[in-house]
Motif scaffolding. Structure first.
Motif: not given
Length: 92
Positions: A20-38
Motif C-alpha cells: 500500500n505504501h509503495l502504491e502511493q507513489g510518493n516514496v523516495p527511491l532509496e526507501e522504495a528499494l528498501t521496502q521492496f526488498q523487505e
C-alpha cells in the motif's frame, strides 16, 4: 531471551502495508528499494509457511476415517483451485 517470530497473519499484514505504501507513489527511491526488498523477503517467508502447511495437510481423513494422501492434480491454471484435488480419489 529470543524474540518470537511473527505469525503468518502479522507478516501478511506487514506485506500489505508495504505494498500500500509503495502504491502511493510518493516514496523516495532509496526507501522504495528498501521496502521492496523487505516485501520480497516477507513474500518468500510467507510462501515457505504455506508450503509447510500444505505438506502438513497432505494427509487428511475422509468420511470413513481412512487416511487420504493429498495429490496435487496439475498446475493447470484453468482449474482455479476448484474441482477434485486428489482427495479420496479411487484412481491410482
Amino acid at each position: 531471551m529470543a524474540s518470537q517470530e511473527p505469525s503468518f497473519e502479522e507478516q501478511l499484514a506487514q506485506l500489505q502495508q508495504i505494498v500500500n505504501h509503495l502504491e502511493q507513489g510518493n516514496v523516495p527511491l532509496e526507501e522504495a528499494l528498501t521496502q521492496f526488498q523487505e516485501g520480497i523477503k516477507l513474500s518468500k517467508e510467507l510462501q515457505a509457511k504455506l508450503t509447510s502447511a500444505e505438506k502438513t495437510l497432505g494427509h487428511l481423513i475422509d468420511d470413513n476415517g481412512d487416511e487420504q494422501v493429498y495429490e496435487k492434480q496439475s498446475d493447470d491454471p484453468s482449474n482455479n483451485g476448484g474441482g477434485n484435488r486428489g482427495f479420496g480419489s479411487e484412481e491410482d
